[in-house]
Write an enzyme that holds these catalytic residues in place. Structure first.
Site, short mmCIF file in Angstrom:
data_model
loop_
_atom_site.label_atom_id
_atom_site.label_comp_id
_atom_site.label_asym_id
_atom_site.label_seq_id
_atom_site.Cartn_x
_atom_site.Cartn_y
_atom_site.Cartn_z
N GLY A 1 0.84 -1.21 0.00
CA GLY A 1 0.00 0.00 0.00
C GLY A 1 0.87 1.25 0.00
O GLY A 1 2.08 1.18 0.19
N SER A 2 0.25 2.42 -0.20
CA SER A 2 1.06 3.63 -0.34
C SER A 2 1.77 4.01 0.96
O SER A 2 2.96 4.33 0.96
CB SER A 2 0.19 4.79 -0.84
OG SER A 2 -0.80 5.10 0.12
N GLN A 3 1.05 3.94 2.09
CA GLN A 3 1.66 4.25 3.38
C GLN A 3 2.77 3.26 3.72
O GLN A 3 3.86 3.63 4.12
CB GLN A 3 0.59 4.18 4.49
CG GLN A 3 -0.41 5.30 4.44
CD GLN A 3 -0.08 6.38 5.45
OE1 GLN A 3 0.44 6.12 6.52
NE2 GLN A 3 -0.37 7.60 5.09
N ILE B 1 0.51 1.99 13.16
CA ILE B 1 0.39 3.44 12.98
C ILE B 1 -1.02 3.84 12.55
O ILE B 1 -1.34 5.02 12.52
CB ILE B 1 1.39 3.97 11.92
CG1 ILE B 1 1.10 3.38 10.54
CG2 ILE B 1 2.82 3.70 12.34
CD1 ILE B 1 1.75 4.15 9.40
N THR B 2 -1.86 2.87 12.23
CA THR B 2 -3.18 3.16 11.67
C THR B 2 -4.02 4.04 12.59
O THR B 2 -4.17 3.75 13.77
CB THR B 2 -3.93 1.84 11.41
OG1 THR B 2 -3.10 0.99 10.63
CG2 THR B 2 -5.25 2.09 10.69
N GLU B 3 -4.57 5.10 11.99
CA GLU B 3 -5.42 6.02 12.73
C GLU B 3 -6.87 5.68 12.41
O GLU B 3 -7.15 5.08 11.39
CB GLU B 3 -5.09 7.44 12.27
CG GLU B 3 -5.62 8.53 13.17
CD GLU B 3 -5.25 9.93 12.69
OE1 GLU B 3 -5.70 10.89 13.29
OE2 GLU B 3 -4.51 10.04 11.69
N HIS C 1 -6.87 13.94 18.69
CA HIS C 1 -6.72 12.53 19.07
C HIS C 1 -8.01 12.04 19.71
O HIS C 1 -8.63 12.76 20.49
CB HIS C 1 -5.59 12.36 20.07
CG HIS C 1 -4.24 12.49 19.44
ND1 HIS C 1 -3.13 12.89 20.16
CD2 HIS C 1 -3.80 12.29 18.19
CE1 HIS C 1 -2.08 12.92 19.36
NE2 HIS C 1 -2.46 12.56 18.15
N TYR D 1 8.49 14.73 17.65
CA TYR D 1 9.50 15.28 16.75
C TYR D 1 10.08 16.55 17.36
O TYR D 1 11.29 16.80 17.33
CB TYR D 1 8.91 15.64 15.39
CG TYR D 1 8.16 14.54 14.70
CD1 TYR D 1 8.42 13.21 15.00
CD2 TYR D 1 7.19 14.83 13.75
CE1 TYR D 1 7.71 12.21 14.36
CE2 TYR D 1 6.49 13.83 13.11
CZ TYR D 1 6.75 12.52 13.43
OH TYR D 1 6.05 11.53 12.80
N LYS E 1 -0.93 -11.11 -2.47
CA LYS E 1 0.21 -10.60 -3.22
C LYS E 1 1.51 -11.34 -2.90
O LYS E 1 2.60 -10.85 -3.20
CB LYS E 1 0.38 -9.10 -2.98
CG LYS E 1 -0.83 -8.31 -3.46
CD LYS E 1 -0.50 -6.88 -3.82
CE LYS E 1 -1.72 -6.24 -4.48
NZ LYS E 1 -1.59 -4.79 -4.64
N GLU F 1 -0.80 14.33 27.21
CA GLU F 1 -1.81 15.29 26.80
C GLU F 1 -3.08 15.04 27.58
O GLU F 1 -3.16 14.07 28.35
CB GLU F 1 -2.04 15.21 25.28
CG GLU F 1 -2.55 13.87 24.81
CD GLU F 1 -2.55 13.74 23.27
OE1 GLU F 1 -1.70 14.33 22.61
OE2 GLU F 1 -3.42 13.03 22.77
#
Lengths: 383, 295
Positions: B18-20, B96-98, B250, B162, B43, B212
């Site tokens: 996939g792209s990500q 990482i899926t949101e 979030h 980051y 695949k 947070e």
């Protein structure tokens, strides 16, 4: 997504949870027709997503045709804490012997589903939590096991639900759990859940919050999304797929990532400014997205300065810089804009912006410096 | 040393085609991570830039000996992908899926706890983890991290992570491992899991914790720090100005009632002896001071 009461009741009905006979009305004539059809006495209820509508005059009992017309006339168009009433729910008035509270939600700490049940319903449950926490019985449910009838039978006793209401309450809780799980709700709440003099238990109110992330398996939610009301800035942002929350201040904020956006609000506040919004433009901040974000912020007359705070991780700052320039042009922005770009390719981004800098396009190298500058400009222009 | 991963960690990417998955998987490999395979049902036999693709995680593990998986698949497929990795014996799953439905996350958490207690899930909706110079799994930009320690970072937010890496690296202060636990209501790995690992890691000598609003995990972490941590901790909590009842991006960042406010979290951390900073820059500065003061 929060549902209106009438939508919540329709959602409950799908799962076999008994609610009062009723229907919606958008005009006075419709309201009277509904009231005549279901039979008096009826309750005329404002459909707004804000608490305290009863005190604001948004819930009235009508015992005949004339009263129904009078109340519907008064409530439609009423402004309840900034929410204007466009729709009414008219339902047959129930006689009430007792009022209970019931809900299902996810307890994040326990990482399990939580059922709360109380014999002290009908009032603000947060108040009960504070003043009389013992009055709320709790049942934790492992998502793999589901809810067992025996557990619910113990729960109704523990919650001191009246004996004649216990069987009905257990049945409603079973259905409410199914509604919560299969209906992909973050919260289902009945307050009050009532016992009538005839010994029937049913839901007098319905509060349902759907999990937006589960929308892909619920095409039927489309109609709920269409009827959402609220802050026009938020509706515009939602249509553009932006993550936006409207606030009251004068510094419009765009940042990438929810944490950085929240943090930007805090820092603006720390340096004496006030944020007009929360806006997370996400990981792929391209020119189109930035233009959309600037457009939403520009539509807010209270915004006197705009702060763009981007930390390039995956996003390359040079692309953001180009995007900002295109976006400013496209939106025809006149509000001063302060830009802070850091991370991947930040030096290149600063080179790109350098020839365009003016008293309306300002670059700062640190987050705090940028926040300070934006706050100063906004405060100066608010005078 | 680093925690959870090191230079020998073999990683497969679920959703590599996939792209990500392709973008981040190849970035991770370019960083030096041993990305040994990909998984996309249907695949198997294909390859992505020389990396072999398998139909199932079990096949990928059998062929490559991978012990970690990077899950980068769409929300509707994520729960099944995580469980498939656990069933195949993967020890570390980074998702990482949101926007995974909360009900799916709750089921995954309960399944892992009951049937795969040895499996660690990081995320969902997290930036992943990086041990500078050794291994990077997820979406963190490796360039902003600095190898050599002595600071460990644990955070609920991606971009704030980051920012913290950047503040430290600019001052010449390196990191042992930087772990993003994610902003969802039911994270597989929580603050305490990571703090425990940092406390046990001899190379990590101080920790930055970025929290947070929402939930009570920071308060629990404060108790853990008070009772069990010997290493200095600097904390920053985002969302002081967030209004109650509104989700701030979030899914987990929401103040409900009097619960989960930034102030309550900062008070709890300060009471536990944590150095609390009022913004990310100050957190970086305070950590630089801490590191300079280390014996």
């Amino acid at each position: 997504m929060d549902l209106f009461e009438y939508q919540g009741k329709q959602y409950f009905s799908k799962y076999g949870i008994p609610v009062s006979l009723g229907d919606i009305a958008d005009t006075v004539d419709e309201a009277v027709a509904v009231a005549d059809r279901i039979g008096y006495p009826v309750v005329v209820k404002a459909q707004v997503q804000v608490g305290g509508r009863g005190k604001a005059g948004g819930v009235k009992l009508a015992s005949n045709h004339e009263e129904a017309r009078l109340h519907a006339t008064n409530i439609l168009g009423l402004d309840i804490k900034g929410h204007v009433v466009h729709r009414l729910w008219i339902e047959h008035a129930s006689e009430i012997s007792r009022e209970y509270y019931a809900s299902f939600t996810l307890d994040r700490g326990a990482k399990a589903h939580l059922c709360m049940l109380s014999a002290k319903g009908g009032v603000d449950i947060e108040q009960v939590v504070e003043e009389d926490p013992e009055a709320i019985a709790r049942l934790y449910i492992n998502p793999l096991d589901g809810v067992a009838r025996a557990d619910l039978e113990r729960l109704v006793v523990e919650a001191a639900i009246d004996e004649e209401a216990r069987a009905g309450t257990v049945e409603i809780l079973e259905r409410l759990y199914t509604c919560y799980i299969e209906g992909d709700a973050d919260l289902v709440e009945i307050n009050p859940l009532i016992l009538t003099p005839e010994g029937k238990v049913h839901a007098l109110d319905a509060k349902v919050t759907l999990d937006d992330d589960a929308a892909f398996r619920h095409p039927e939610w489309e109609e709920f999304a269409l009827s959402q009301e609220g802050d026009p800035r938020e509706i515009m942002a939602r249509e553009k797929g932006l993550n936006y929350v409207g606030l009251e201040g004068s510094v419009g904020i765009i940042a990438n990532g929810a944490g950085l956006a929240m943090s930007t609000l805090d820092v603006v506040n720390q340096v004496g400014g006030s944020a007009a919004n929360f806006l997370d433009c996400g990981g792929g901040a391209d020119a189109d997205l930035l233009a959309d974000a600037l457009e939403v912020i520009n539509s807010d007359a209270a915004v006197k300065a705009i702060l763009i705070n981007i930390f390039g991780g995956i996003v390359r700052c040079d692309e953001v810089a180009k995007g900002v320039l295109i976006a400013i042009d496209r939106v025809g922005l006149t509000t001063p804009i302060v830009i802070r770009l850091d991370g991947t390719n930040a030096p290149l981004a600063r080179e790109i912006l350098a020839p365009h800098l003016s008293d309306r396009i300002i670059m700062e190298t640190t987050m705090i410096g940028a926040a300070r500058r934006a706050a100063e400009i906004a405060n100066e222009r608010s005078k | 040393m680093s925690i959870f991963i090191d230079e020998n960690t073999k990683v497969i990417v679920q959703g590599l085609t996939g792209s990500q998955g392709r973008f981040h998987g190849l970035r991770n490999r370019d960083y030096g991570t041993k990305v040994v395979g990909g998984v996309t049902p249907g695949k198997g036999g294909e390859s992505v830039d020389g990396i072999p693709v398998f139909d199932t995680v079990a096949e990928a593990v059998a062929a490559t000996g991978a012990t970690a998986s990077f899950v980068a698949v769409p929300p509707r497929a994520a729960a099944a992908a995580i469980l498939q990795a656990a069933e195949a014996g993967i020890a570390l799953i980074v998702c990482i899926t949101e926007h995974i439905p909360a009900k799916d996350e709750a089921v995954v958490y309960a399944r892992l706890k009951r049937d795969f207690p040895g499996t660690r899930l990081l995320g969902p909706n997290c930036p992943g983890l990086i041990s500078p110079g050794k291994c990077n799994i997820g979406i963190t930009a490796g360039e902003i991290a600095l190898a050599g320690g002595p600071v460990g970072i644990v955070s609920r937010s991606g971009t704030l992570t980051y920012q913290a890496l950047h503040e430290l690296s600019q001052q010449g202060v390196g990191q042992t491992t930087c772990v993003g636990i994610g902003g969802d209501p039911v994270p597989g790995t929580n603050f305490i899991d990571v703090l425990e690992a940092f406390e046990a890691d001899p190379e990590t000598r101080a920790v930055i914790m970025i929290g947070e609003i929402g939930g009570a995990e920071e308060e629990r972490a404060a108790e853990y720090i008070r009772d069990h941590m010997t290493k200095p901790v600097v904390a920053y909590i985002a969302g002081v100005t967030a209004p109650p009842g509104r989700k701030m991006g979030h899914a987990g960042a929401i103040v409900s009632g009097s619960q989960g406010t930034a102030q309550a979290k900062m008070d709890a951390l300060a009471a536990a002896g944590v150095i609390v900073a009022k913004n990310p820059t100050e957190a970086g500065e305070k950590m630089v001071e801490v590191v300079r003061g280390l014996p």
